[in-house]
Enzyme design. Sequence first.
Site, mmCIF file in Angstrom:
data_model
loop_
_atom_site.group_PDB
_atom_site.id
_atom_site.type_symbol
_atom_site.label_atom_id
_atom_site.label_comp_id
_atom_site.label_asym_id
_atom_site.label_seq_id
_atom_site.Cartn_x
_atom_site.Cartn_y
_atom_site.Cartn_z
ATOM 1 N N GLU A 228 -6.555 -7.776 -0.420
ATOM 2 C CA GLU A 228 -7.113 -7.785 0.908
ATOM 3 C C GLU A 228 -8.465 -7.036 1.054
ATOM 4 O O GLU A 228 -8.813 -6.441 0.272
ATOM 5 C CB GLU A 228 -6.389 -6.518 1.669
ATOM 6 N N GLU B 40 0.976 -1.212 -0.068
ATOM 7 C CA GLU B 40 -0.051 0.120 0.030
ATOM 8 C C GLU B 40 0.782 1.304 0.142
ATOM 9 O O GLU B 40 1.015 1.924 1.028
ATOM 10 C CB GLU B 40 -0.807 0.179 1.134
#
Length: 655
Positions: A300, A144
């Site tokens: 995710e 991320e």
Amino acid sequence: MTIWFGGDYNPEQWAETVWQEDVVLMQQAGVTMVTVGVFSWSWLEPQEGTFTFEWLDRVLDTLHAAGIRVDLATATASPPPWLSHRYPDSLPVTETGVRLQRGARQAYCPSSPDYRRLAARLAGEIARRYADHPALELWHINNEYGCHVSRCYCETSAAAFRRWLTNKYGTVENLNRAWGTAFWSQRYGSIDEVTVPSAAPAFRNPTQLLDFDRFSSDEILGIFREEAAAVRAASPSVPITTNFMGLFKPLDYWAWAAELDVISDDCYPDPVDPDSPYLAAMTRDLMRSLADGKPWLLMEQSAGAVNWRPSNAAKPEGMMRAWSYQAIARGADGILYFQWRQSERGAERFHSAMLPHTGTDSVSWKAVCQLGGELREIGDALDAPTHGSVGIMLDWDSWWSIEQTGLPSTIDYMEGVRAWYRTLYDAGVAIDFVNPRSDLGRYSAIVVPTLFVATSDALAALSAYAEAGGRLLVGYQSGITDEEGRLTPGGYLGSLAETLGVRIDEFFPLPVPGSVPADSVRLRANDLGVRDAVGIVWSERLVITSADVVARFASGPLEGEAAITRRSAGAGQAWYAATLPDPWLRSRLVAQLLAGTGVLEDAVAVPGVEVTRRGRHRFVINQTASAVSVPIAGQTLSVEPYGVRILEGDTVWRD
Ligand code: GAL
């Protein structure tokens, strides 16, 4: 085609005896792939230059013995304490000059040479050690990027920004011209005088801000490139990903996507937000678009609640499954979670996991196991995804620029994108996101909610699209500046004005929500049978040069003047919306825009239900807590709350 199933696995948080139990339970849940090592730096390199891979060897061997594939991270997402202790300048600085400290994660300046050198070295060490490991399926670079620190205002970043500017402009004269520094005495004598746009007494230079956004996205992409190069040198044949975060403003994912082998995304819709289904659908469609129509991975999601909202709702039974199938229907070839086993300690101990703290005698564990089993069964039968039939334009330069200060109004760029997406989604249309350089010709219609920053090429591409037979709908605040932030030469909309058949005379932005007087304007579209609609956000005085008026303002200073127009442009149509119409009028406009294209004939529109085609299959997903009936394929299909039914051709294939 395998549908991967699994999640982030953080074995360093557990004794080795637990690892044995983990793989047994993973097999029980149908886990086929786990992401390992995302936050393992301090465990893999406890001191600078000392590597301790033995424990990770055992983890990978254990997983391999259980037949579980590995998405192996480069472990660089959270630098260990020794790094910033030894190299304090590697810590990032905020816009107001605060240096952020270690103790959380992602505490690094994207331009720090020490962080970058050590991250690339670690990535290379890991890649060399595991390139030939039989469990290796995919490389996971960092994690991320930009999630917590996407802009850094330290001296190192300022120097990197100057190098980026020198590379872009060559000379200070070019920079002065592009940035319009004749204004407010901002003329630079040398690029050395330029700094990052930290907090300042008044409006900052808009082009400096835009270039800083571009630089910051590029600079973080630079870290990715360095890690990816280190990995590719040792492991050239294993694909590389890094996990995106949906519609994430700080990074221009169009530029990033081109450098990934596999697109992946993290997505955590709020279970109690009624808008979550369409907002999640948007990110899934964006991922498929970034992958140019190819499969992508949901890297995710959560099995239940997260721990980072003010209040963290659990998912009602069935919701996690429905949202997982939504991703698959929209092109995902993997459903993975953060994380495998719920942490006992640390900042995320209250975040749900595939294996919850309550253990295997829990509703959410059973839901995870059920989904794992189903995906294993259907995987092989699924076709590859395809492109959507309508494109929505998404442009980071415009997003960054229109949310600066010193503009005609305060506009939320995504408000318009979301609104038009929602209308098409409700109509059951398959939607892609596009950018000004995309192949527009493959779409039945292109909707441009706002293209604030538009190059002359972008404007020409839109005109050419319509002239060649496309249906083009352009929203307000498009073609306002060029790529240097200069007001579009020759008038707003530039060359597109001729295609649209309108010219903009003057802006009349509507008051921001909650203002007195009203923050909306009434609209009337007699030809569409709409007598009482409203527009929000924007209005403006148009001069009609060769368009038909579809709707008029029906209140306020522009009462009676054109609000929405349409022009036959060559073989196609060019629509212009000088306001953001309410949902009802938007749905009428979309119906008109798509009339005769065949797009709506193939669509099933039932409120709360998504019908999404993926190759031979159609996924019918009930996104509500009530049972629904769906007329489809000559029958009426009942779908239970959060239920999923998959059709192959016209017959139900899976429930
Ligand atoms: C993501 C992140 C994970 C975990 C998760 C919690 O942002 O990649 O490591 O923090 O959120 O929802």
